[in-house]
Scaffold this motif. Structure first.
Motif: not given
Length: 342
Positions: A256-270, A277-289
């Motif tokens: 969901v954090t990757a989706y939100e970030a990608a949506w913002r990027f495509d919509e030309a938002l900051d 945030t997405a990178a942090w979740w992918a790094s920290e939670a990813g290794k747990r999974v």
């Protein structure tokens, strides 16, 4: 915000899922060893999937990379799409787009990125010098996108590099050590291009991690549903259920954090803070999974030839590539202090 895929995004995702599932089998991955699956790469390019990213945007790419991650397919899809297709499409001149995009679409041109670069490369009059210790998929690439110490972006042909030394990483990413010594580079984009490409790359690789985690968890669920202990499936034990539930929640947080970030990027938002945030979740939670996925396989998880072990290797490699969790949190804290949305 609406994360519902468009018809074009969903069609591309379904096509990618079929190709990855059909060709990135355990037997083919084992035969590929640490190299890239050239047949799979040709199939993806023949289906027009790298070029489709120009139309489906970064969210569309995240959906495709989830499918790659589910099966840990050994192709430079993530790198060439985010550093090549999107990088050139967004920041190239008309001449650069006309010259480079056709090859990027059909796979004859493969671009990777020396990101994030620790200010290791300097430039002078379009000539680059310095060393980047490891660049993913460098051995497959025809070009590498290199940021210099002022964060200008340069497109370098790998054949022009002083040296490309093979480097074996935790995951089989055909990596290499890039040595530049007065190597000619082609400037790509203006001063803001580096931040834009870095943001897109963080989001894309977070999407890849979401797929890696989903694949690891799916294998663990399948295994514990049939493996019995004391006369009943492992999946009926509360401890197993809780571990799997935690892994599921972590995987959904990455997604969901990757989706939100990608949506913002495509919509030309900051999207800068959302990408961190997405990178942090992918790094920290990813290794747990991926640790949980391996542990839930019990003794089988210790088998280096078991499919779940590849998910473990990819998850740990993506953890390293996306960055240390404490560093990402520090960066996010600075962004929040400056008022950037997260």
């Amino acid at each position: 915000m609406d994360f519902t895929p468009t018809e074009e995004q969903e069609a591309a995702r379904e096509l990618a899922a079929r190709i990855f599932t059909d060709l990135a089998t355990h037997e083919r991955l084992r035969a590929a060893g640490t190299g890239t699956d050239a047949e799979l790469w040709k199939a993806l390019c023949a289906a027009g999937l790298p070029g489709a990213v120009e139309e489906t945007g970064l969210l569309g790419l995240v959906l495709l990379l989830e499918e790659q991650g589910r099966v840990t397919a050994q192709v430079p899809f993530a790198a060439s799409c985010v550093y090549g297709v999107l990088g050139v499409a967004r920041h190239g001149t008309d001449e650069q787009r006309a010259r480079l995009l056709p090859g990027l679409r059909d796979g004859t041109t493969v671009v990777t990125g020396a990101f994030p670069a620790p200010r290791a490369v300097s430039s002078r009059d379009g000539r680059l010098s310095g060393t980047v210790d490891w660049v993913p998929w460098l051995r497959d690439a025809t070009h590498v996108l290199v940021p210099d110490d002022s964060h200008a972006l340069w497109l370098v042909r790998t054949e022009d590099a002083a040296r490309v030394d093979p480097v074996e990483l935790t995951a089989p990413w055909s990596a290499g050590r890039l040595v530049l010594d007065g190597t000619a580079g082609e400037r790509l984009g203006t001063a803001d291009a580096y931040a834009d490409v870095l943001t897109a790359a963080r989001i894309a690789f977070a999407g890849l991690q979401a797929g890696v985690c989903a694949g690891s968890l799916a294998r663990a669920v399948a295994y514990t549903s049939v493996r019995e202990q004391f006369g009943r499936p492992l999946s009926t034990h509360q401890a197993v259920q809780l571990r799997a539930a935690d892994a599921h929640m972590d995987t959904e947080a990455i997604r969901v954090t990757a989706y939100e970030a990608a949506w913002r990027f495509d919509e030309a938002l900051d999207a800068t803070g959302a990408a961190v945030t997405a990178a942090w979740w992918a790094s920290e939670a990813g290794k747990r999974v991926v640790h949980a996925g391996q542990h839930l396989h019990g003794g089988m998880g210790a088998d280096l030839d078991h499919p779940v072990h590849r998910h473990f290797l990819w998850g740990r490699q993506l953890d390293a590539y996306l960055g240390c969790g404490t560093e990402l949190l520090a960066e996010l804290g600075d962004l929040l202090a400056e008022g950037a949305p997260s």
